[in-house]
Design an enzyme around this catalytic site. Structure first.
Site, PDB file in Angstrom:
ATOM      1  N   VAL A  47      -6.461  -6.561   1.518  1.00 43.85           N
ATOM      2  CA  VAL A  47      -5.745  -6.278   0.265  1.00 43.85           C
ATOM      3  C   VAL A  47      -4.639  -7.330   0.151  1.00 43.85           C
ATOM      4  O   VAL A  47      -3.970  -7.618   1.148  1.00 43.85           O
ATOM      5  CB  VAL A  47      -5.103  -4.865   0.316  1.00 43.85           C
ATOM      6  N   LYS A 101      -4.380  -1.244  16.062  1.00 42.49           N
ATOM      7  CA  LYS A 101      -5.070  -0.433  15.055  1.00 42.49           C
ATOM      8  C   LYS A 101      -6.214   0.385  15.662  1.00 42.49           C
ATOM      9  O   LYS A 101      -6.483   1.504  15.222  1.00 42.49           O
ATOM     10  CB  LYS A 101      -5.568  -1.330  13.922  1.00 42.49           C
ATOM     11  N   ASP A 139      11.459   3.308   4.794  1.00 41.68           N
ATOM     12  CA  ASP A 139      11.249   1.889   5.094  1.00 41.68           C
ATOM     13  C   ASP A 139      12.463   1.375   5.849  1.00 41.68           C
ATOM     14  O   ASP A 139      13.550   1.926   5.747  1.00 41.68           O
ATOM     15  CB  ASP A 139      11.044   1.085   3.805  1.00 41.68           C
ATOM     16  N   ILE A 190       0.831  -1.204   0.000  1.00 37.69           N
ATOM     17  CA  ILE A 190       0.000   0.000   0.000  1.00 37.69           C
ATOM     18  C   ILE A 190       0.870   1.260   0.000  1.00 37.69           C
ATOM     19  O   ILE A 190       0.548   2.261  -0.656  1.00 37.69           O
ATOM     20  CB  ILE A 190      -0.961  -0.036   1.218  1.00 37.69           C
ATOM     21  N   ASN A 224       2.063   4.673   7.310  1.00 35.69           N
ATOM     22  CA  ASN A 224       1.570   3.427   6.701  1.00 35.69           C
ATOM     23  C   ASN A 224       2.339   2.191   7.159  1.00 35.69           C
ATOM     24  O   ASN A 224       1.797   1.082   7.106  1.00 35.69           O
ATOM     25  CB  ASN A 224       1.656   3.582   5.175  1.00 35.69           C
ATOM     26  N   SER A 270      -6.974  -0.053  10.268  1.00 44.17           N
ATOM     27  CA  SER A 270      -7.433  -1.301   9.643  1.00 44.17           C
ATOM     28  C   SER A 270      -8.868  -1.542  10.059  1.00 44.17           C
ATOM     29  O   SER A 270      -9.308  -1.080  11.115  1.00 44.17           O
ATOM     30  CB  SER A 270      -6.575  -2.483  10.112  1.00 44.17           C
ATOM     31  N   TYR A 284      -2.659  -7.078  16.905  1.00 46.24           N
ATOM     32  CA  TYR A 284      -2.853  -6.275  15.685  1.00 46.24           C
ATOM     33  C   TYR A 284      -4.101  -5.394  15.800  1.00 46.24           C
ATOM     34  O   TYR A 284      -4.055  -4.182  15.560  1.00 46.24           O
ATOM     35  CB  TYR A 284      -2.955  -7.210  14.469  1.00 46.24           C
ATOM     36  N   ASP A 324      13.698   2.856  10.849  1.00 48.30           N
ATOM     37  CA  ASP A 324      12.751   2.025  11.599  1.00 48.30           C
ATOM     38  C   ASP A 324      11.865   2.971  12.403  1.00 48.30           C
ATOM     39  O   ASP A 324      12.349   3.646  13.325  1.00 48.30           O
ATOM     40  CB  ASP A 324      13.521   1.083  12.530  1.00 48.30           C
TER      41      ASP A 324
HETATM   42  N1  LIG Z   1      -2.967  -5.633   3.352  1.00 46.81           N
HETATM   43  C1  LIG Z   1      -4.070  -5.582   4.078  1.00 46.81           C
HETATM   44  O1  LIG Z   1      -4.973  -6.403   3.925  1.00 46.81           O
HETATM   45  C2  LIG Z   1      -4.241  -4.499   5.102  1.00 46.81           C
HETATM   46  C3  LIG Z   1      -5.496  -4.358   5.685  1.00 46.81           C
HETATM   47  C4  LIG Z   1      -5.675  -3.371   6.649  1.00 46.81           C
HETATM   48  C5  LIG Z   1      -4.620  -2.539   7.000  1.00 46.81           C
HETATM   49  N2  LIG Z   1      -3.403  -2.702   6.411  1.00 46.81           N
HETATM   50  C6  LIG Z   1      -2.323  -1.804   6.834  1.00 46.81           C
HETATM   51  O2  LIG Z   1      -1.770  -1.151   5.706  1.00 46.81           O
HETATM   52  C7  LIG Z   1      -0.398  -0.811   5.980  1.00 46.81           C
HETATM   53  C8  LIG Z   1       0.482  -1.292   4.845  1.00 46.81           C
HETATM   54  O3  LIG Z   1       0.389  -2.692   4.793  1.00 46.81           O
HETATM   55  P1  LIG Z   1       0.749  -3.591   3.521  1.00 46.81           P
HETATM   56  O4  LIG Z   1      -0.318  -4.602   3.437  1.00 46.81           O
HETATM   57  O5  LIG Z   1       1.076  -2.733   2.357  1.00 46.81           O
HETATM   58  O6  LIG Z   1       2.064  -4.339   4.112  1.00 46.81           O
HETATM   59  P2  LIG Z   1       3.459  -4.768   3.474  1.00 46.81           P
HETATM   60  O7  LIG Z   1       4.020  -5.740   4.455  1.00 46.81           O
HETATM   61  O8  LIG Z   1       3.322  -5.155   2.051  1.00 46.81           O
HETATM   62  O9  LIG Z   1       4.302  -3.404   3.532  1.00 46.81           O
HETATM   63  C9  LIG Z   1       4.647  -2.826   4.765  1.00 46.81           C
HETATM   64  C10 LIG Z   1       5.983  -2.105   4.624  1.00 46.81           C
HETATM   65  O10 LIG Z   1       6.266  -1.487   5.895  1.00 46.81           O
HETATM   66  C11 LIG Z   1       7.637  -1.699   6.214  1.00 46.81           C
HETATM   67  N3  LIG Z   1       7.809  -1.654   7.665  1.00 46.81           N
HETATM   68  C12 LIG Z   1       7.295  -2.509   8.585  1.00 46.81           C
HETATM   69  N4  LIG Z   1       7.693  -2.151   9.803  1.00 46.81           N
HETATM   70  C13 LIG Z   1       8.454  -1.029   9.674  1.00 46.81           C
HETATM   71  C14 LIG Z   1       9.149  -0.196  10.587  1.00 46.81           C
HETATM   72  N5  LIG Z   1       9.135  -0.444  11.912  1.00 46.81           N
HETATM   73  N6  LIG Z   1       9.807   0.876  10.107  1.00 46.81           N
HETATM   74  C15 LIG Z   1       9.831   1.125   8.768  1.00 46.81           C
HETATM   75  N7  LIG Z   1       9.216   0.361   7.855  1.00 46.81           N
HETATM   76  C16 LIG Z   1       8.526  -0.711   8.309  1.00 46.81           C
HETATM   77  C17 LIG Z   1       7.950  -3.072   5.621  1.00 46.81           C
HETATM   78  O11 LIG Z   1       9.358  -3.250   5.434  1.00 46.81           O
HETATM   79  C18 LIG Z   1       7.157  -3.048   4.310  1.00 46.81           C
HETATM   80  O12 LIG Z   1       7.919  -2.533   3.239  1.00 46.81           O
HETATM   81  C19 LIG Z   1      -0.073  -1.447   7.338  1.00 46.81           C
HETATM   82  O13 LIG Z   1      -0.178  -0.464   8.357  1.00 46.81           O
HETATM   83  C20 LIG Z   1      -1.148  -2.494   7.489  1.00 46.81           C
HETATM   84  O14 LIG Z   1      -1.404  -2.815   8.852  1.00 46.81           O
HETATM   85  C21 LIG Z   1      -3.184  -3.654   5.462  1.00 46.81           C
END
Ligand SMILES: NC(=O)c1ccc[n+]([C@@H]2O[C@H](COP(=O)([O-])OP(=O)(O)OC[C@H]3O[C@@H](n4cnc5c(N)ncnc54)[C@H](O)[C@@H]3O)[C@@H](O)[C@H]2O)c1
Length: 254
Positions: free
Chosen positions: A184, A155, A38, A19, A87, A138, A151, A60
């Site tokens: 997603v 959220k 990231d 995302i 994000n 979320s 989780y 981080d």
């Molecule tokens: N995919 C879903 O179904 C979904 C649903 C609801 C909410 N979300 C939320 O959307 C956001 C993005 O999720 P996504 O699905 O794209 O995940 P993803 O795992 O594909 O991407 C997350 C990115 O965040 C980075 N990251 C994680 N912890 C970190 C930290 N401490 N510092 C810096 N970077 C960090 C990871 O390296 C990764 O590149 C998240 O907050 C997730 O909780 C996702």
């Protein structure tokens, strides 16, 4: 380059994939420049090389010193911050009794502490631009379900933190809103969604499908932009109807 100062600047955390990467690309297509943040340095480097008007920063978000350094670097490179997109997130699903304190802390450190830390560090710059904050929560923060003790709680806390930010930062013209994505198919979701869970989501959601990264990005970029200039303290669920229907029994469909 050289023309940095005239473009709006967004910080997107967790921008290396999923995302966050889709949100970065949408900002770019709307004429913004993006600080891509990231902690996965290799994935970030790969993503950055394919894009213009971005600056990759390895950070981080759960580490205060790393976050302070990141904000300093964004300001050194771009000179301003118009929007902060919190994000970066991690998912770890498990029963309450099997969620060790370490697993709980790992989820809270990124999903909750990270949002607190990056926002606090960005406030002086956001005051200058009367900028915006968008926190990615979320659907799991809105509705309880099994296996999401850490989780889901992280959220839900992000949703409340968004309200706190909106209440306090409004006097500086800073807006804070949250997006609650439904499912997603990103790396994060695929690590915790079994084929059975995927099928059940398709069945239960009014739109009968997962969302795409781009669909979530549209909600994020809208709330970040001036199009949402009178919107603050709101939660926008981009969730295929998940929140509206609750358990949404397929058997009740005609
Ligand atoms: N995919 C879903 O179904 C979904 C649903 C609801 C909410 N979300 C939320 O959307 C956001 C993005 O999720 P996504 O699905 O794209 O995940 P993803 O795992 O594909 O991407 C997350 C990115 O965040 C980075 N990251 C994680 N912890 C970190 C930290 N401490 N510092 C810096 N970077 C960090 C990871 O390296 C990764 O590149 C998240 O907050 C997730 O909780 C996702």
């Amino acid at each position: 380059m050289g023309d940095h100062m005239s473009l709006k600047t967004a910080i997107v955390t967790g921008a290396a994939r999923g995302i966050g990467l889709a949100t970065t690309k949408l900002f770019l297509s709307e004429g913004w420049q993006v600080a891509m943040v990231d902690r996965d340095g290799a994935a970030l480097a790969d993503a950055v090389t394919t894009l213009d008007n971005v600056h990759g920063i390895n950070c981080d978000v759960s580490d205060p010193a790393s976050v302070d350094g990141m904000i300093t670097e964004v300001l050194r490179h771009f000179g301003q911050i118009d929007s902060l997109i919190n994000n970066a997130g991690v998912a770890d699903f498990g029963p309450i009794e099997e969620t060790t304190f370490e697993r709980w802390r790992t989820v809270m450190a990124t999903n909750l502490d990270g949002v607190f830390l990056t926002t606090q560090a960005a406030i002086p710059a956001l005051k200058e631009t009367r900028g915006s904050i968008v926190n990615i929560a979320s659907i799991s923060g809105l509705r309880a379900s099994t296996l999401r003790v850490a989780y889901g709680t992280s959220k839900a806390a992000v949703i409340q933190l968004t309200l706190q930010q909106a209440a306090e930062l409004g006097e500086y013209g800073i807006r804070a809103n949250a997006v609650a994505p439904g499912p997603v198919k990103t790396k994060l979701a695929m690590a915790v969604h079994s084929p059975e869970i995927i099928a059940a989501y398709h069945d239960a959601l009014p739109l009968n499908r997962y969302g795409t990264e781009e669909e979530i990005a549209q909600a994020i970029v809208f709330l970040a932009s001036d199009k949402a200039s009178f919107v603050t303290g709101q939660l926008l669920a981009a969730d295929g109807g998940f929140e509206a229907t609750g358990i949404g029994l397929p058997a009740l469909r005609t």
